[in-house]
Design a protein around this motif. Sequence first.
Motif, PDB file in Angstrom:
ATOM      1  N   LEU A   1       0.835  -1.202   0.000  1.00  0.00           N
ATOM      2  CA  LEU A   1       0.000   0.000   0.000  1.00  0.00           C
ATOM      3  C   LEU A   1       0.860   1.238   0.000  1.00  0.00           C
ATOM      4  CD1 LEU A   1      -2.597  -0.992   2.752  1.00  0.00           C
ATOM      5  CD2 LEU A   1      -3.029  -0.842   0.303  1.00  0.00           C
ATOM      6  N   ASP A   2       0.391   2.243  -0.718  1.00  0.00           N
ATOM      7  CA  ASP A   2       1.026   3.559  -0.722  1.00  0.00           C
ATOM      8  C   ASP A   2      -0.014   4.550  -0.218  1.00  0.00           C
ATOM      9  OD1 ASP A   2       3.075   5.334  -1.065  1.00  0.00           O
ATOM     10  OD2 ASP A   2       2.804   5.566  -3.221  1.00  0.00           O
ATOM     11  N   GLY A   3       0.402   5.548   0.531  1.00  0.00           N
ATOM     12  CA  GLY A   3      -0.538   6.510   1.090  1.00  0.00           C
ATOM     13  C   GLY A   3      -1.203   5.996   2.350  1.00  0.00           C
ATOM     14  N   VAL A   4      -0.514   5.097   3.060  1.00  0.00           N
ATOM     15  CA  VAL A   4      -1.082   4.471   4.259  1.00  0.00           C
ATOM     16  C   VAL A   4      -0.598   5.204   5.510  1.00  0.00           C
ATOM     17  CG1 VAL A   4       0.762   2.762   4.537  1.00  0.00           C
ATOM     18  CG2 VAL A   4      -1.496   2.255   5.381  1.00  0.00           C
ATOM     19  N   GLY A   5      -1.463   5.248   6.504  1.00  0.00           N
ATOM     20  CA  GLY A   5      -1.127   5.837   7.787  1.00  0.00           C
ATOM     21  C   GLY A   5      -1.939   5.183   8.879  1.00  0.00           C
ATOM     22  N   PRO A   6      -1.548   5.384  10.128  1.00  0.00           N
ATOM     23  CA  PRO A   6      -2.307   4.781  11.229  1.00  0.00           C
ATOM     24  C   PRO A   6      -3.678   5.432  11.389  1.00  0.00           C
ATOM     25  CG  PRO A   6      -0.537   6.164  12.067  1.00  0.00           C
ATOM     26  CD  PRO A   6      -0.402   6.140  10.586  1.00  0.00           C
ATOM     27  N   ARG A   7      -4.650   4.667  11.844  1.00  0.00           N
ATOM     28  CA  ARG A   7      -5.987   5.234  12.113  1.00  0.00           C
ATOM     29  C   ARG A   7      -5.908   6.205  13.273  1.00  0.00           C
ATOM     30  NH1 ARG A   7     -11.237   2.375  12.261  1.00  0.00           N
ATOM     31  NH2 ARG A   7     -11.819   4.504  11.864  1.00  0.00           N
ATOM     32  N   THR A   8      -5.197   5.809  14.317  1.00  0.00           N
ATOM     33  CA  THR A   8      -4.986   6.679  15.474  1.00  0.00           C
ATOM     34  C   THR A   8      -3.549   6.506  15.939  1.00  0.00           C
ATOM     35  OG1 THR A   8      -5.712   4.978  17.021  1.00  0.00           O
ATOM     36  CG2 THR A   8      -7.395   6.525  16.261  1.00  0.00           C
ATOM     37  N   GLY A   9      -3.022   7.502  16.584  1.00  0.00           N
ATOM     38  CA  GLY A   9      -1.661   7.401  17.107  1.00  0.00           C
ATOM     39  C   GLY A   9      -0.624   7.376  16.004  1.00  0.00           C
ATOM     40  N   THR A  10       0.452   6.607  16.236  1.00  0.00           N
ATOM     41  CA  THR A  10       1.569   6.582  15.291  1.00  0.00           C
ATOM     42  C   THR A  10       1.883   5.188  14.770  1.00  0.00           C
ATOM     43  OG1 THR A  10       3.142   6.358  17.116  1.00  0.00           O
ATOM     44  CG2 THR A  10       2.663   8.609  16.342  1.00  0.00           C
ATOM     45  N   THR A  11       1.097   4.171  15.159  1.00  0.00           N
ATOM     46  CA  THR A  11       1.417   2.808  14.753  1.00  0.00           C
ATOM     47  C   THR A  11       0.270   2.170  13.975  1.00  0.00           C
ATOM     48  OG1 THR A  11       0.608   1.890  16.839  1.00  0.00           O
ATOM     49  CG2 THR A  11       2.954   2.445  16.725  1.00  0.00           C
ATOM     50  N   VAL A  12       0.623   1.273  13.089  1.00  0.00           N
ATOM     51  CA  VAL A  12      -0.344   0.499  12.315  1.00  0.00           C
ATOM     52  C   VAL A  12      -0.623  -0.831  13.020  1.00  0.00           C
ATOM     53  CG1 VAL A  12      -0.638  -0.771  10.155  1.00  0.00           C
ATOM     54  CG2 VAL A  12       0.181   1.575  10.105  1.00  0.00           C
ATOM     55  N   PHE A  13       0.429  -1.434  13.575  1.00  0.00           N
ATOM     56  CA  PHE A  13       0.314  -2.695  14.304  1.00  0.00           C
ATOM     57  C   PHE A  13       0.364  -2.392  15.799  1.00  0.00           C
ATOM     58  CE2 PHE A  13       2.814  -3.646  10.408  1.00  0.00           C
ATOM     59  CZ  PHE A  13       1.854  -4.387   9.735  1.00  0.00           C
ATOM     60  N   ALA A  14      -0.688  -2.786  16.537  1.00  0.00           N
ATOM     61  CA  ALA A  14      -0.701  -2.596  17.986  1.00  0.00           C
ATOM     62  C   ALA A  14       0.027  -3.763  18.644  1.00  0.00           C
ATOM     63  CB  ALA A  14      -2.130  -2.511  18.503  1.00  0.00           C
ATOM     64  N   PRO A  15       0.708  -3.514  19.750  1.00  0.00           N
ATOM     65  CA  PRO A  15       1.392  -4.625  20.433  1.00  0.00           C
ATOM     66  C   PRO A  15       0.408  -5.746  20.777  1.00  0.00           C
ATOM     67  CG  PRO A  15       2.060  -2.522  21.354  1.00  0.00           C
ATOM     68  CD  PRO A  15       0.934  -2.238  20.401  1.00  0.00           C
ATOM     69  N   PRO A  16       0.824  -6.999  20.600  1.00  0.00           N
ATOM     70  CA  PRO A  16      -0.066  -8.131  20.859  1.00  0.00           C
ATOM     71  C   PRO A  16      -0.541  -8.184  22.308  1.00  0.00           C
ATOM     72  CG  PRO A  16       1.912  -8.830  19.702  1.00  0.00           C
ATOM     73  CD  PRO A  16       2.132  -7.415  20.108  1.00  0.00           C
ATOM     74  N   VAL A  17      -1.807  -8.513  22.485  1.00  0.00           N
ATOM     75  CA  VAL A  17      -2.394  -8.671  23.815  1.00  0.00           C
ATOM     76  C   VAL A  17      -3.205  -9.962  23.821  1.00  0.00           C
ATOM     77  CG1 VAL A  17      -3.992  -7.686  25.503  1.00  0.00           C
ATOM     78  CG2 VAL A  17      -2.555  -6.166  24.129  1.00  0.00           C
ATOM     79  N   GLY A  18      -2.879 -10.866  24.751  1.00  0.00           N
ATOM     80  CA  GLY A  18      -3.657 -12.089  24.913  1.00  0.00           C
ATOM     81  C   GLY A  18      -3.773 -12.933  23.665  1.00  0.00           C
ATOM     82  N   GLY A  19      -2.721 -13.047  22.887  1.00  0.00           N
ATOM     83  CA  GLY A  19      -2.760 -13.888  21.695  1.00  0.00           C
ATOM     84  C   GLY A  19      -3.437 -13.260  20.485  1.00  0.00           C
ATOM     85  N   THR A  20      -3.727 -11.966  20.563  1.00  0.00           N
ATOM     86  CA  THR A  20      -4.303 -11.271  19.409  1.00  0.00           C
ATOM     87  C   THR A  20      -3.462 -10.048  19.086  1.00  0.00           C
ATOM     88  OG1 THR A  20      -5.749  -9.865  20.737  1.00  0.00           O
ATOM     89  CG2 THR A  20      -6.653 -11.985  20.019  1.00  0.00           C
ATOM     90  N   ILE A  21      -3.517  -9.640  17.851  1.00  0.00           N
ATOM     91  CA  ILE A  21      -2.829  -8.422  17.434  1.00  0.00           C
ATOM     92  C   ILE A  21      -3.823  -7.582  16.642  1.00  0.00           C
ATOM     93  CG2 ILE A  21      -1.890  -9.473  15.323  1.00  0.00           C
ATOM     94  CD1 ILE A  21       0.626  -7.700  15.827  1.00  0.00           C
ATOM     95  N   GLU A  22      -3.834  -6.284  16.894  1.00  0.00           N
ATOM     96  CA  GLU A  22      -4.746  -5.381  16.198  1.00  0.00           C
ATOM     97  C   GLU A  22      -3.989  -4.645  15.105  1.00  0.00           C
ATOM     98  OE1 GLU A  22      -7.740  -1.615  16.941  1.00  0.00           O
ATOM     99  OE2 GLU A  22      -6.995  -2.743  18.661  1.00  0.00           O
ATOM    100  N   VAL A  23      -4.606  -4.587  13.951  1.00  0.00           N
ATOM    101  CA  VAL A  23      -4.058  -3.869  12.802  1.00  0.00           C
ATOM    102  C   VAL A  23      -5.079  -2.798  12.423  1.00  0.00           C
ATOM    103  CG1 VAL A  23      -3.249  -4.058  10.420  1.00  0.00           C
ATOM    104  CG2 VAL A  23      -2.892  -5.963  12.016  1.00  0.00           C
ATOM    105  N   ALA A  24      -4.634  -1.544  12.351  1.00  0.00           N
ATOM    106  CA  ALA A  24      -5.551  -0.444  12.034  1.00  0.00           C
ATOM    107  C   ALA A  24      -4.812   0.589  11.194  1.00  0.00           C
ATOM    108  CB  ALA A  24      -6.085   0.194  13.313  1.00  0.00           C
ATOM    109  N   PHE A  25      -5.320   0.827   9.977  1.00  0.00           N
ATOM    110  CA  PHE A  25      -4.689   1.824   9.111  1.00  0.00           C
ATOM    111  C   PHE A  25      -5.719   2.481   8.221  1.00  0.00           C
ATOM    112  CE2 PHE A  25      -4.168  -2.346   7.061  1.00  0.00           C
ATOM    113  CZ  PHE A  25      -4.693  -2.124   5.798  1.00  0.00           C
ATOM    114  N   GLU A  26      -5.308   3.594   7.620  1.00  0.00           N
ATOM    115  CA  GLU A  26      -6.110   4.314   6.635  1.00  0.00           C
ATOM    116  C   GLU A  26      -5.286   4.461   5.369  1.00  0.00           C
ATOM    117  OE1 GLU A  26      -8.725   7.236   9.516  1.00  0.00           O
ATOM    118  OE2 GLU A  26      -6.987   8.072   8.503  1.00  0.00           O
ATOM    119  N   VAL A  27      -5.971   4.442   4.231  1.00  0.00           N
ATOM    120  CA  VAL A  27      -5.300   4.600   2.944  1.00  0.00           C
ATOM    121  C   VAL A  27      -5.949   5.766   2.207  1.00  0.00           C
ATOM    122  CG1 VAL A  27      -4.681   3.498   0.766  1.00  0.00           C
ATOM    123  CG2 VAL A  27      -4.816   2.135   2.851  1.00  0.00           C
ATOM    124  N   GLU A  28      -5.139   6.723   1.791  1.00  0.00           N
ATOM    125  CA  GLU A  28      -5.630   7.878   1.037  1.00  0.00           C
ATOM    126  C   GLU A  28      -5.968   7.454  -0.385  1.00  0.00           C
ATOM    127  OE1 GLU A  28      -6.080  11.011   2.129  1.00  0.00           O
ATOM    128  OE2 GLU A  28      -5.380  10.505   4.131  1.00  0.00           O
TER     129      GLU A  28
END
Length: 197
Positions: free
Chosen positions: A142-169
């Motif tokens: 992807l080009d033109g990608v950024g985080p939905r909130t904050g500064t990261t696209v991949f959130a640190p794993p919690v309890g065996g799950t990982i959150e991925v959140a991004f926006e694409v222009e």
Amino acid sequence: MSDLLRRLRASRDDGFTLVELLIATGILSLILLGVGGLMFSTTVTQRTVTAVSQSASSAQTAADEIHTLLRNAAEFRLTAVDGTDQLLLARVAGTGTTASYTCKAWYYAADEHQLRSSTWPVAGSTTLPTSATSVAGWSLLLDGVGPRTGTTVFAPPVGGTIEVAFEVESDDRNEPTAIQFTAALAGGPGGGTTCWD
């Protein structure tokens, strides 16, 4: 009577007057201007719809790939690289009847607004990236990608799950396409594999 008929025939053969031609030209110009404006508006709308559709399709394809491979990951590692850049590594199980694994990596380059990926065999080795320039040869997801909130696209794993959140222009005029999902990992944070050691 013949004099009157000659004058009537002569007046019919004279054609249009200048005033009549100017009025007809003005009306035709207004009609053509309306049709041209409609065509221009339709073209702009079609380009916008195409840009938004392509952006949404690319974002969904990348999200599907990441989600599917993370669900099949035996282990993974998320690290910060060069400031706000992120590297997500996973040892991914194959789909065959015998256990086979490949290494998959996704690199989020914050300054370049890009998400790149690479795959290599578990038995092989690769130099892990230390900056966005070191992944220039990786596949551009992807080009033109950024985080939905904050500064990261991949959130640190919690309890065996990982959150991925991004926006694409898609372009400068439209809202970005937002993607957010959580993947349940088959494995856990780990080390000691040939994917990243």
